[in-house]
Design an enzyme around this catalytic site. Structure first.
Site, PDB file in Angstrom:
ATOM      1  N   TYR A  62      -7.812  65.781 -22.400  1.00 53.44           N
ATOM      2  CA  TYR A  62      -6.785  65.158 -23.248  1.00 53.44           C
ATOM      3  C   TYR A  62      -6.882  63.636 -23.220  1.00 53.44           C
ATOM      4  CZ  TYR A  62      -3.809  69.163 -24.496  1.00 53.44           C
ATOM      5  OH  TYR A  62      -3.299  70.303 -25.037  1.00 53.44           O
ATOM      6  N   LYS A 109     -13.637  76.708 -14.940  1.00 52.20           N
ATOM      7  CA  LYS A 109     -14.828  77.253 -15.607  1.00 52.20           C
ATOM      8  C   LYS A 109     -16.038  76.755 -14.826  1.00 52.20           C
ATOM      9  CE  LYS A 109     -16.781  79.548 -19.007  1.00 52.20           C
ATOM     10  NZ  LYS A 109     -16.670  81.022 -19.134  1.00 52.20           N
TER      11      LYS A 109
HETATM   12  C1  IPM Z   1       2.334  71.444 -25.081  1.00 53.51           C
HETATM   13  C2  IPM Z   1       1.960  71.068 -26.486  1.00 53.51           C
HETATM   14  C3  IPM Z   1       1.336  69.680 -26.469  1.00 53.51           C
HETATM   15  C4  IPM Z   1       0.088  69.748 -25.621  1.00 53.51           C
HETATM   16  C5  IPM Z   1       1.031  69.087 -27.846  1.00 53.51           C
HETATM   17  C6  IPM Z   1       2.251  69.092 -28.734  1.00 53.51           C
HETATM   18  C7  IPM Z   1       0.454  67.710 -27.734  1.00 53.51           C
HETATM   19  O1  IPM Z   1       1.122  72.023 -27.052  1.00 53.51           O
HETATM   20  O2  IPM Z   1       3.139  70.724 -24.466  1.00 53.51           O
HETATM   21  O3  IPM Z   1       1.836  72.475 -24.606  1.00 53.51           O
HETATM   22  O4  IPM Z   1      -0.988  70.126 -26.117  1.00 53.51           O
HETATM   23  O5  IPM Z   1       0.158  69.439 -24.438  1.00 53.51           O
END
Ligand code: IPM
Ligand code: MG
Length: 358
Positions: free
Chosen positions: A142, A192
């Site tokens: 992320y 993984k």
């Molecule tokens: C979550 C959501 C978020 C994520 C999105 C909205 C950015 O799916 O909190 O699980 O991917 O973390």
């Protein structure tokens, strides 16, 4: 006792509706049990974008920083889907998580016995289900770099980087082992490692931290197998520890085992007990504005907030038992009602919880 400040960030869609009911619960705790929680509202997500041109305005971030805890509703909606990536509502969530170092995301998946029929799985597979997913929330793919979309040899190439440092793995592993110590002392770390180097390091570091928690039975599982096991025999799990992206995916799967995503709260914690608490569900634009959303995930997020940030376990118990009594009394919002059952509105469900809190 001095005021304890909760930043309330309702956000978009049903986020506003369910958070309003959770705030009523906080106000009731103040009135009935002499608590002193002060709520400070601030806009976030698409709502903030409409007001201030950014999903996470500076004032909202400082309200969140100065508060002891944050109660968030949900963000996002079709209205903002065409906004540039940096201005989309989801950026506010990612921004809050990373700006405030909320690296430890706790997502319980609990099946309330009264709602056993709501699951799409057979009752014997899910009855009594009680899993805690501990998801790393400020690292991994992320946030890793390099990332982007570039032009190579006449075509575009998109790329992201999955990365973890040893210290990032260590701190989330400690969160998970501590959670396991409070529960059935079983921890399954999901990775993984048969393919990814980053997972190989993850597994090695988790195993090492495990030696500090000899009472916890540690196992490792590949993420594809974990998906299969979650739908095959979910009760084998107690605590699941995993990375940011695997946790995103596994927690959605786990939440649907309970059949009622409208019931599930979550906590995102830093290393000092400060936290952001929010329902697992999203802003549900399809039902927003109708007053029919289930506010229980938001109300149960208040219970987590009481426990994890304020150590108010007794108050947390009171909120959770009020919710259980409401369910036992047969009060149901549309998402958890069986055919033919009377359906309560968002505020009727909120009121039912308030009535049980006296
Ligand atoms: C979550 C959501 C978020 C994520 C999105 C909205 C950015 O799916 O909190 O699980 O991917 O973390
Ligand atoms: Mg998700």
């Amino acid at each position: 006792m001095s005021n304890r400040v909760i930043a309330v960030l309702p956000g978009d869609g049903i986020g506003e509706e369910v958070t309003a009911q959770a705030v009523r619960v906080i106000e009731k705790l103040n009135a009935a049990f002499d608590s002193s929680f002060a709520c400070q509202h601030a806009p976030v997500g698409g709502t903030a974008y409409d007001l201030h041109g950014t999903p996470l305005p500076e004032e909202t971030l400082s309200t969140a920083r100065e508060a002891d805890a944050i109660l968030l509703g949900a963000v996002g909606g079709p209205k903002w889907e065409s906004a540039p990536r940096e201005l989309r509502p989801e950026r506010a969530l990612l921004g809050l998580r990373s700006e405030m170092s909320l690296f430890s995301n706790l997502r319980p998946a609990i099946l309330f016995p009264e709602l056993a029929d709501a699951s799409t799985l057979k009752p014997e597979v899910v009855s009594g289900l009680d899993i805690m997913i501990v998801r790393e929330l400020t690292g991994g793919i992320y946030f890793g770099g390099p990332r982007g979309i570039e032009e190579v040899d006449g075509q575009r190439r998109g790329f992201n980087t999955m990365e973890y440092t040893e210290s990032e793995i260590q701190r989330i592993a400690h969160s998970a082992f501590k959670a396991a110590m409070q529960r059935d002392k079983k921890l399954c770390s999901v990775d993984k490692a048969n393919v990814l180097e980053v997972s190989e390091l993850w597994r090695e570091v988790v195993t090492k931290i495990g030696s500090e928690y000899p009472e916890v039975e540690l196992s490792h599982m590949y993420v594809d197998n974990a998906c299969m096991q979650l739908v095959r025999a979910p009760k084998q799990f107690d605590v699941i520890l995993t990375t940011n992206m695997f946790g995103d995916i596994l927690s959605d799967a786990a939440s649907m085992l309970t059949g009622s995503i409208g019931m599930l709260p979550s906590a995102s914690l830093d290393s000092n007990g400060k936290g952001m608490y929010e329902p697992v569900h999203g802003s549900a634009p399809d039902i927003a504005g109708q007053g029919i959303a289930n506010p229980l995930a938001s109300i149960l997020s208040v219970a987590m907030l009481l426990r994890y940030t304020f150590n108010e376990n007794e108050l947390g118990d009171k909120v959770e038992s009020a919710v259980k009594r409401v369910l036992a009394n047969g009060v149901r919002t549309a998402d958890i009602a069986n055919e033919g059952e009377t359906v309560a509105s968002t505020s009727e469900m909120g009121q039912a919880v308030l009535d049980e809190l006296s």
